[in-house]
Scaffold this motif. Structure first.
Motif, mmCIF file in Angstrom:
data_model
loop_
_atom_site.group_PDB
_atom_site.id
_atom_site.type_symbol
_atom_site.label_atom_id
_atom_site.label_comp_id
_atom_site.label_asym_id
_atom_site.label_seq_id
_atom_site.Cartn_x
_atom_site.Cartn_y
_atom_site.Cartn_z
ATOM 1 N N TRP A 220 -10.480 -1.101 -2.299
ATOM 2 C CA TRP A 220 -9.153 -1.160 -1.692
ATOM 3 C C TRP A 220 -9.262 -1.167 -0.164
ATOM 4 O O TRP A 220 -8.611 -1.955 0.505
ATOM 5 N N ARG A 221 -10.109 -0.279 0.383
ATOM 6 C CA ARG A 221 -10.301 -0.235 1.831
ATOM 7 C C ARG A 221 -10.917 -1.516 2.354
ATOM 8 O O ARG A 221 -10.555 -2.006 3.417
ATOM 9 N N HIS B 43 -11.312 2.949 -4.533
ATOM 10 C CA HIS B 43 -10.891 3.264 -3.170
ATOM 11 C C HIS B 43 -11.712 2.462 -2.163
ATOM 12 O O HIS B 43 -11.171 1.953 -1.177
ATOM 13 N N TYR B 44 -13.004 2.330 -2.403
ATOM 14 C CA TYR B 44 -13.852 1.536 -1.512
ATOM 15 C C TYR B 44 -13.415 0.074 -1.500
ATOM 16 O O TYR B 44 -13.311 -0.543 -0.441
ATOM 17 N N PRO C 163 -3.441 4.419 -1.811
ATOM 18 C CA PRO C 163 -4.811 4.083 -2.206
ATOM 19 C C PRO C 163 -5.104 4.571 -3.615
ATOM 20 O O PRO C 163 -4.530 5.561 -4.073
ATOM 21 N N TYR D 84 -3.941 4.692 6.651
ATOM 22 C CA TYR D 84 -3.583 3.737 5.605
ATOM 23 C C TYR D 84 -2.759 4.348 4.484
ATOM 24 O O TYR D 84 -2.414 3.670 3.541
ATOM 25 N N ARG E 158 -9.193 -3.915 5.067
ATOM 26 C CA ARG E 158 -9.926 -4.267 6.275
ATOM 27 C C ARG E 158 -10.034 -5.787 6.423
ATOM 28 O O ARG E 158 -9.852 -6.344 7.508
#
Length: 127
Positions: free
Chosen positions: A30-31, A27-28, A20, A13, A35
């Protein structure tokens, strides 16, 4: 084109156009967003299309949950009375069935050692 070991170990990614964030929580989130967009096919949409799709999805979900909250208790009560009618043949049999089940409940609690001062017969008198 030969890749270096560092390039091969880069996360999929990482890109220069959409990097990111640095914080752990950011970051969590964003992921999770990446997803979600990839799973539901929103990644290929433009921003205004994403807003439109999510607004429709949230509106429909709110309508379904509101109708379930308002209508479902009444419908379950109706289904219970219909089941008593189909199983026992009349609406009057429903009160008798509840009384029998309450007696069985009290007997089972007494045999199980869980007898307390609460009785299911009080429920029948309220009906």
């Amino acid at each position: 084109m030969a890749y270096t070991k560092h390039q091969l170990l880069q996360p999929y990614y990482t890109s220069s156009t959409y990097p990111p964030p640095q914080g752990t929580l950011a970051h969590y989130l964003w992921r999770a967003k990446i997803r979600f967009e990839a799973t539901w096919g929103l990644a290929m949409l433009e921003t205004w299309e994403k807003v439109l799709v999510m607004t429709l999805l949230i509106s429909l979900t709110a309508l379904v949950l509101t109708s379930a909250y308002l209508y479902l208790p009444h419908h379950l009560s109706f289904l219970r009375s219909r089941a008593a009618y189909y199983l026992f043949g009349s609406d009057k049999a429903q009160r008798e069935t509840i009384a029998v089940l309450a007696d069985w409940w009290d007997m089972a609690r007494a045999l199980g050692g869980g007898a307390t001062n609460h009785s299911a017969a009080g429920v029948v008198t309220e009906l």
